[in-house]
Design an enzyme around this catalytic site. Structure first.
Site, short mmCIF file in Angstrom:
data_model
loop_
_atom_site.label_atom_id
_atom_site.label_comp_id
_atom_site.label_asym_id
_atom_site.label_seq_id
_atom_site.Cartn_x
_atom_site.Cartn_y
_atom_site.Cartn_z
N THR A 1 60.70 99.99 6.06
CA THR A 1 59.32 100.46 5.91
C THR A 1 58.40 99.58 6.76
O THR A 1 58.50 98.35 6.75
CB THR A 1 58.90 100.42 4.43
OG1 THR A 1 59.82 101.23 3.71
CG2 THR A 1 57.49 100.93 4.22
N GLN B 1 53.53 84.88 25.44
CA GLN B 1 52.35 84.05 25.75
C GLN B 1 51.37 84.76 26.70
O GLN B 1 50.29 84.24 26.96
CB GLN B 1 52.79 82.73 26.40
CG GLN B 1 53.53 81.80 25.45
CD GLN B 1 52.61 81.16 24.41
OE1 GLN B 1 51.40 81.00 24.63
NE2 GLN B 1 53.17 80.80 23.27
N SER C 1 54.12 89.37 20.63
CA SER C 1 53.91 88.92 19.25
C SER C 1 52.42 88.89 18.95
O SER C 1 51.64 88.27 19.68
CB SER C 1 54.51 87.52 19.10
OG SER C 1 54.22 87.02 17.83
N ALA C 2 52.01 89.54 17.85
CA ALA C 2 50.59 89.72 17.55
C ALA C 2 49.84 88.41 17.32
O ALA C 2 48.69 88.25 17.74
CB ALA C 2 50.43 90.62 16.32
N HIS C 3 50.49 87.44 16.66
CA HIS C 3 49.72 86.24 16.28
C HIS C 3 49.38 85.35 17.47
O HIS C 3 48.61 84.41 17.34
CB HIS C 3 50.45 85.44 15.18
CG HIS C 3 51.64 84.66 15.61
ND1 HIS C 3 51.59 83.31 15.84
CD2 HIS C 3 52.93 85.02 15.84
CE1 HIS C 3 52.81 82.87 16.17
NE2 HIS C 3 53.64 83.89 16.19
N ASN D 1 55.57 78.91 27.24
CA ASN D 1 54.74 78.48 26.11
C ASN D 1 54.33 77.02 26.17
O ASN D 1 53.32 76.64 25.62
CB ASN D 1 55.45 78.77 24.78
CG ASN D 1 56.90 78.35 24.80
OD1 ASN D 1 57.67 78.77 25.65
ND2 ASN D 1 57.28 77.51 23.86
N GLY E 1 57.82 88.04 18.07
CA GLY E 1 58.46 87.71 19.34
C GLY E 1 59.93 87.36 19.19
O GLY E 1 60.76 87.76 20.01
N THR E 2 60.26 86.63 18.15
CA THR E 2 61.64 86.21 17.96
C THR E 2 62.55 87.43 17.80
O THR E 2 63.59 87.54 18.45
CB THR E 2 61.75 85.29 16.73
OG1 THR E 2 60.93 84.14 16.96
CG2 THR E 2 63.18 84.86 16.46
N CYS F 1 59.78 62.25 21.07
CA CYS F 1 60.59 61.24 21.75
C CYS F 1 61.35 60.32 20.82
O CYS F 1 60.97 60.11 19.69
CB CYS F 1 59.70 60.42 22.67
SG CYS F 1 59.12 58.91 21.96
N1 PLP Z 1 58.54 83.51 22.85
C1 PLP Z 1 57.56 82.65 23.21
C2 PLP Z 1 57.33 82.39 24.65
C3 PLP Z 1 56.79 82.02 22.23
O1 PLP Z 1 55.83 81.18 22.59
C4 PLP Z 1 57.06 82.31 20.87
C5 PLP Z 1 56.32 81.61 19.80
O2 PLP Z 1 56.06 80.43 19.89
C6 PLP Z 1 58.08 83.23 20.56
C7 PLP Z 1 58.80 83.81 21.58
C8 PLP Z 1 58.39 83.59 19.13
O3 PLP Z 1 57.41 84.46 18.64
P1 PLP Z 1 57.20 84.67 17.07
O4 PLP Z 1 56.50 83.46 16.55
O5 PLP Z 1 56.36 85.90 16.95
O6 PLP Z 1 58.54 84.88 16.47
#
Ligand code: PLP
Length: 380
Positions: free
Chosen positions: A240, A182, A202-204, A153, A74-75, A327
């Protein structure tokens, strides 16, 4: 000796790998190790596995296979969609996003300052929803991209992406990206109906392996390569391929899509039970997020209690959850999401996220509710 109960309730952070996905991945880690770019038949089988995975993922979000670009997660997908829109070849110098995006979007936006791009951060309401009129007002002739997440998230809120995209596309030439990390694998996704130009996944987050994801890029959109080198991913993302990861991601998504409705129902029931339990204990809390949200993602703010303390005390009891706030006395580490939705001060620091997944049971729910009751009764 009694074994400590282990309850994982942080499925918005990551999920357990689907067993079938693991089994489908194994051959590509052990025997089918050919480089997918080589011409011989040993590699052709691997190339076909990637192509099948691309087709399957495309099918599950109503895209075309050549609109799916594999990434490391995702990042990377978020970085790619945003950064490439403001490379030197593009004329626009304004982007719009929301205050409650994941840091993979927010920090990428901050980095655009170096390219002299102005970023508008739209405020959200108490539920984490972006206002359509505020978006329309923020659009200008300089705007190149709007990036609004599909599901948040921390609080699970689902934004009306279709409506937001409609507003964006009324302004000619402005593109729309959604961070759907999400949402993919949890709710039905149809990129054509949503009318988005980019979508990150994102797969995980949907029982696939870590370190792999994809970016949907609508056909016809010209986007600069993210990684330079070989011609993988239609020449846009060299390197790759993570073959086993890609195969595992496709299998996990397919499986999640097949059981999506029954899992959603189960999670709604678990959530209901959990809330009932907390109320029966007489605990004072607020629930954050919109009524339309990802099932199982529960963000609660407890009055006068430190969320970090709840997290660590639950950890001692074998429970994994997440905190919306880290906090300290002057609130400087309060989660940007909890801050943006305006949780009252006496509740904000007591924010936690409990995210149930398909493997959780009623016993897990009862255990966590009772543990929270014990923690709170000893803290107040
Ligand atoms: N975007 C959202 C909304 C997420 O919740 C996350 C992961 O917590 C990410 C992006 C980042 O994904 P990744 O962990 O695959 O880099």
């Amino acid at each position: 000796m009694k074994m400590k109960r282990i309850v994982y309730a942080d499925n918005a952070a990551t999920t357990k790998l689907d067993k079938l996905a693991f089994e489908e991945m194994t051959p590509y880690l052990l025997n089918e190790y050919g480089n997918p770019s080589q011409p011989y038949s040993f590699s052709r089988r691997v190339r076909k596995a990637i192509s099948d995975a691309r087709q399957s993922i495309a099918h599950n979000i109503n895209a075309n296979p050549d609109e799916i670009y594999f990434t490391s997660g995702g990042t990377e997908s978020n970085n790619w969609a945003i950064q490439s829109m403001f490379s030197t070849t593009k004329k626009s110098n304004h982007m719009i996003t929301s205050e409650i995006e994941h840091h993979a979007v927010l920090h990428t936006c901050e980095s655009l300052v170096n390219q002299r791009v102005n970023v508008t951060y739209l405020a959200v309401d108490r539920y984490g929803l972006v206002d359509l009129n505020a978006l329309a007002t923020a659009l200008s002739n300089d705007t190149g991209l709007v990036s609004i997440m599909l599901a948040n998230n921390e609080i699970g809120t689902i934004n009306p992406i279709q409506e937001l995209a409609r507003v964006v596309h009324q302004k000619q030439g402005v593109l729309f990206h959604t961070d759907a990390v999400q949402a993919v694998g949890h709710i039905p996704i149809n990129v054509k109906a949503l009318d988005v130009d980019f979508l990150s996944a994102s797969a995980h987050k949907f029982n696939g392996p870590k370190g792999v994801g994809f970016l949907y890029i609508k056909k016809g959109i010209s986007i600069n390569p993210y990684m330079h080198g070989g011609s993988q991913e239609f020449g846009k993302r060299a390197g790759t391929e993570n073959v086993a990861g890609i195969v595992g991601m496709a299998t996990a998504l397919q499986n999640n899509v097949e059981i999506m409705l029954s899992v959603e129902k189960k999670l709604i029931d678990l959530e209901k039970k959990f809330m009932e339990e907390l109320k029966n204990y007489g605990i004072k809390f607020m629930q954050n997020g919109a009524s339309k949200k990802i099932a199982g993602n529960i963000n609660l703010s407890f009055e006068g209690v430190d969320g970090e303390l709840i997290l660590h005390r639950l950890d001692l009891l074998g429970v994994s959850i997440s905190t919306g706030s880290a906090c300290n006395s002057n609130n400087t580490r309060l989660s940007h999401v909890i801050r943006a939705i305006g949780v009252p001060e006496n509740y904000a620091n007591g924010s936690v996220r409990i995210s149930f997944g398909k493997d959780n049971s009623v016993e897990d729910v009862l255990y966590i509710a009772s543990a929270i009751q014990k923690i709170i009764s000893t803290c107040s």
